[in-house]
Enzyme design. Sequence first.
Site, PDB file in Angstrom:
ATOM      1  N   ASP A  69      16.489  13.793  -5.381  1.00  0.00           N
ATOM      2  CA  ASP A  69      16.025  12.421  -5.149  1.00  0.00           C
ATOM      3  C   ASP A  69      14.860  12.124  -6.079  1.00  0.00           C
ATOM      4  OD1 ASP A  69      17.785  12.251  -3.025  1.00  0.00           O
ATOM      5  OD2 ASP A  69      16.299  12.981  -1.579  1.00  0.00           O
ATOM      6  N   ASP A  75       1.946   4.573  -4.417  1.00  0.00           N
ATOM      7  CA  ASP A  75       1.803   3.118  -4.315  1.00  0.00           C
ATOM      8  C   ASP A  75       3.148   2.441  -4.039  1.00  0.00           C
ATOM      9  OD1 ASP A  75       2.528   3.908  -6.835  1.00  0.00           O
ATOM     10  OD2 ASP A  75       1.039   2.726  -7.905  1.00  0.00           O
ATOM     11  N   GLU A  98       1.074  -6.983  -4.323  1.00  0.00           N
ATOM     12  CA  GLU A  98       0.630  -6.730  -5.694  1.00  0.00           C
ATOM     13  C   GLU A  98       1.737  -6.082  -6.518  1.00  0.00           C
ATOM     14  OE1 GLU A  98      -3.157  -4.874  -8.053  1.00  0.00           O
ATOM     15  OE2 GLU A  98      -2.261  -3.644  -6.503  1.00  0.00           O
ATOM     16  N   GLU A  99       2.612  -5.349  -5.853  1.00  0.00           N
ATOM     17  CA  GLU A  99       3.620  -4.560  -6.564  1.00  0.00           C
ATOM     18  C   GLU A  99       4.828  -5.385  -7.032  1.00  0.00           C
ATOM     19  OE1 GLU A  99       3.319  -1.168  -7.198  1.00  0.00           O
ATOM     20  OE2 GLU A  99       1.328  -1.213  -6.306  1.00  0.00           O
ATOM     21  N   ASP A 119      -2.124  -5.919  -0.558  1.00  0.00           N
ATOM     22  CA  ASP A 119      -2.189  -4.916  -1.617  1.00  0.00           C
ATOM     23  C   ASP A 119      -1.943  -3.589  -0.899  1.00  0.00           C
ATOM     24  OD1 ASP A 119      -2.763  -3.107  -3.578  1.00  0.00           O
ATOM     25  OD2 ASP A 119      -4.628  -4.041  -4.228  1.00  0.00           O
ATOM     26  N   LEU A 121      -1.717  -0.418  -1.718  1.00  0.00           N
ATOM     27  CA  LEU A 121      -2.576   0.736  -1.987  1.00  0.00           C
ATOM     28  C   LEU A 121      -3.581   0.367  -3.063  1.00  0.00           C
ATOM     29  CD1 LEU A 121      -2.688   3.468  -0.604  1.00  0.00           C
ATOM     30  CD2 LEU A 121      -1.560   4.455  -2.574  1.00  0.00           C
ATOM     31  N   ASP A 122      -4.695  -0.204  -2.617  1.00  0.00           N
ATOM     32  CA  ASP A 122      -5.739  -0.646  -3.540  1.00  0.00           C
ATOM     33  C   ASP A 122      -6.518   0.573  -4.039  1.00  0.00           C
ATOM     34  OD1 ASP A 122      -7.421  -2.950  -4.605  1.00  0.00           O
ATOM     35  OD2 ASP A 122      -8.910  -1.692  -3.623  1.00  0.00           O
ATOM     36  N   GLU A 281      -6.682  -9.599  -2.495  1.00  0.00           N
ATOM     37  CA  GLU A 281      -7.902  -8.790  -2.603  1.00  0.00           C
ATOM     38  C   GLU A 281      -9.121  -9.624  -2.213  1.00  0.00           C
ATOM     39  OE1 GLU A 281      -6.742  -5.483  -6.003  1.00  0.00           O
ATOM     40  OE2 GLU A 281      -7.379  -7.443  -6.722  1.00  0.00           O
TER      41      GLU A 281
END
Length: 337
Positions: A69, A75, A98-99, A119, A121-122, A281
């Site tokens: 895999d 993130d 954000e992604e 967000d 994973l800031d 943010e």
Amino acid sequence: MSDKSQFDTNVVTLTRFLLEEGRKAKGTGELTTLLNALCTAIKAISSAVRKAGIANLYGIAGSTNVTGDQVKKLDVLSNDLVINMIKSSFTSCVLVTEENDSAIIVEPDRRGKYVVCFDPLDGSSNIDCLASIGTIFAIYRKCTNDEPSEKDALQPGRNIVAAGYALYGSATMVVLSTGQGVNCFMLDPAIGEFILVERDLKIKKRGKIYSLNEGYATYFDPAVTEYLQKKKFPEGGSEPYGARYVGSMVADVHRTLVYGGIFLYPANVKSPKGKLRLLYECNPMAFIMEQAGGMATTGTINVLDIQPESLHQRVPVVLGSPDDVQEYISIYQKHHK
């Protein structure tokens, strides 16, 4: 828990807190369901960030794990977790992350009335050096009866119904506001629940710490340079401010909230519109700051009053203790008449 040896049998969990608030507000319970779903995602991210299943996360042989895999970076994994948890709670219709370049429109049979900007994973560039990282979110009500679209997310921060962040630091904490002040919840790994540890948190009127990336000093606006000069070389015999900067917005803002002071990510020559994103943010953090008695500005306007024009719009931001931010605004306005 006053006596640590005793087990608290009447502990206030985040779910219990939300149910009590919802009852007071005579709500439908939909916001509670949405926030619970977010908390489930946050617990899972916290576990991943703490390197649970380290071999699976990193893939012993590089980017593919032993079963062939593709291994997901933290993130991407965090983004998928938040999206899936919110969608499966049947509470939202539009998601902005954000992604993803464009807004995610939830399938008709899973829709609810809320719009969530987040967000997942800031500070993810800090993962490899184990510095603190976090998740940030803001929740709005959909305000039109039209088919859900990205326009539903382009609301000023004043319309926020609830906002908060999770900090994956020495412990995992959720800081949350539903518009009635700011409350802090710590994840107790023994029972897998967020426990209320601080009710109605307020920021100091003035702090002793400034926080920004001074590596960009050569590009600073003259107002920022003058403000920093006053903090480092104060007149009248007062103590200079201390400098602290992690480079992870959640960590820097949380420290500012708890200890007081000022956090700055102003515009500069290289980033004339600022660098941090308004929707997921700056707005959530500005909402938390104002709810705690602090301020958040671009220098010319309160962050929460900005009318967003695009999903990933960047804005300058200066936030923290009210007296510190007010002092920055006066210097900024003197330079930008």
